[in-house]
Design a protein around this motif. Structure first.
Motif, PDB file in Angstrom:
ATOM      1  N   THR A  83      -0.149  -4.605  -5.417  1.00 54.49           N
ATOM      2  CA  THR A  83      -0.184  -6.073  -5.350  1.00 54.49           C
ATOM      3  C   THR A  83      -1.172  -6.598  -4.323  1.00 54.49           C
ATOM      4  N   SER A 124       5.732   1.806  -5.376  1.00 58.42           N
ATOM      5  CA  SER A 124       6.585   1.152  -6.355  1.00 58.42           C
ATOM      6  C   SER A 124       5.801   0.002  -6.982  1.00 58.42           C
ATOM      7  N   ASP A 125       6.232  -0.441  -8.166  1.00 57.15           N
ATOM      8  CA  ASP A 125       5.481  -1.463  -8.890  1.00 57.15           C
ATOM      9  C   ASP A 125       5.321  -2.761  -8.096  1.00 57.15           C
ATOM     10  N   ASP A 126       6.326  -3.106  -7.286  1.00 53.55           N
ATOM     11  CA  ASP A 126       6.263  -4.348  -6.521  1.00 53.55           C
ATOM     12  C   ASP A 126       5.541  -4.174  -5.182  1.00 53.55           C
ATOM     13  N   ARG A 128       6.543  -2.721  -2.526  1.00 50.24           N
ATOM     14  CA  ARG A 128       7.409  -2.754  -1.344  1.00 50.24           C
ATOM     15  C   ARG A 128       7.665  -1.361  -0.762  1.00 50.24           C
ATOM     16  N   GLY A 170      12.479   0.716 -10.099  1.00 50.79           N
ATOM     17  CA  GLY A 170      12.467   1.210  -8.727  1.00 50.79           C
ATOM     18  C   GLY A 170      12.967   2.622  -8.576  1.00 50.79           C
ATOM     19  N   ASP A 187      14.660   2.943  -5.594  1.00 52.78           N
ATOM     20  CA  ASP A 187      13.919   2.830  -4.336  1.00 52.78           C
ATOM     21  C   ASP A 187      13.902   4.130  -3.538  1.00 52.78           C
TER      22      ASP A 187
END
Length: 244
Positions: A83, A124-126, A128, A170, A187
């Protein structure tokens, strides 16, 4: 290319499928090209040889930034932030993790992530979380804002960690030298395996893998010595199907 000299890195345009080659003849000097990655918005292509990381602008291929390791040290892995397209992480043979900001051309952070070679990295895709794996089989999960450990280094595989991937939910997946693909909790926050992916007629399960959402649901593709396997990750238990 496997030797870096006379074997260019070929890029194929997705719309016209025309190859564009960027040679590493003058930079890598017979070094093995061990990793390549595009950034999230397609402006950069990064590649690593044994001691040099090169970032090129696309589509012209102009070199924008380079990082060279000190003598006796080598690069082993890299990953772009999903991102924040200007940020790139890369690891080395001593287990050190570095964070580069391509907008400023600086290495903003470096720290010891593993006691041995840092062999695999995945966001991770986001964006974070960052998962890291070592040649000693260890895994760790990092907060990608504070760079504090979410899960400190723990034993994940009986052999080197070959590849890491997060799915959209996640969940963290890892494959290692023990021939196992392991699914960890969402996560990767517990450091305990949630499931193991295996087929009865298959030995080594995977050297590398990729996870994606497909029309049939979340799917993992793994590549082993003698098989390509598609895993359906929907539901409580993953189901594998050999393609080859």
């Amino acid at each position: 290319g496997r030797q870096g000299v006379g074997l260019p890195l070929d890029i194929h345009e997705t719309e016209i499928y025309a190859p564009v080659s960027y040679t590493h003849l003058d930079v890598y000097k017979r070094q093995l090209v061990v990793g390549v990655a595009f950034n999230a918005d397609g402006r950069y292509l990064a590649s690593i040889g044994a001691t040099t990381l090169i970032v090129r602008g696309l589509p012209d291929g102009k070199q924008l930034w380079a990082y060279t390791m000190a003598e006796g040290h080598r690069l082993t892995s890299l990953a772009f932030h999903p991102t924040d397209p200007d940020r790139l992480v890369f690891g080395d043979g001593a287990g050190t993790l570095r964070l580069a900001n391509l907008a400023t051309g600086t290495v903003e952070l470096e720290f010891a992530a593993h006691a041995d070679t840092l062999s695999a990295l995945a966001f991770s895709d986001d964006g974070r979380r960052l998962a890291s794996g070592g040649r000693d089989g260890s895994l760790a999960v990092w907060d990608a804002a504070s760079w504090e450990p979410v899960v400190s280094s723990f034993a994940g595989h009986a052999g080197p960690v070959h590849d890491l991937a997060f799915d959209a939910a996640g969940r963290l997946f890892s494959t290692g030298g023990d021939g196992r693909i392991v699914q960890w909790a969402a996560d990767g926050s517990t450091g305990r395996p949630a499931a193991e992916l295996s087929l009865p007629d298959q030995g080594a399960t995977g050297w590398s893998m990729a996870v994606a959402d497909t029309p049939r649901g979340p799917t993992l593709l793994s590549i082993a010595d003698e098989a390509i396997v598609v895993w359906d990750l929907a539901g409580d238990a993953a189901r594998g199907r050999r393609l080859w």
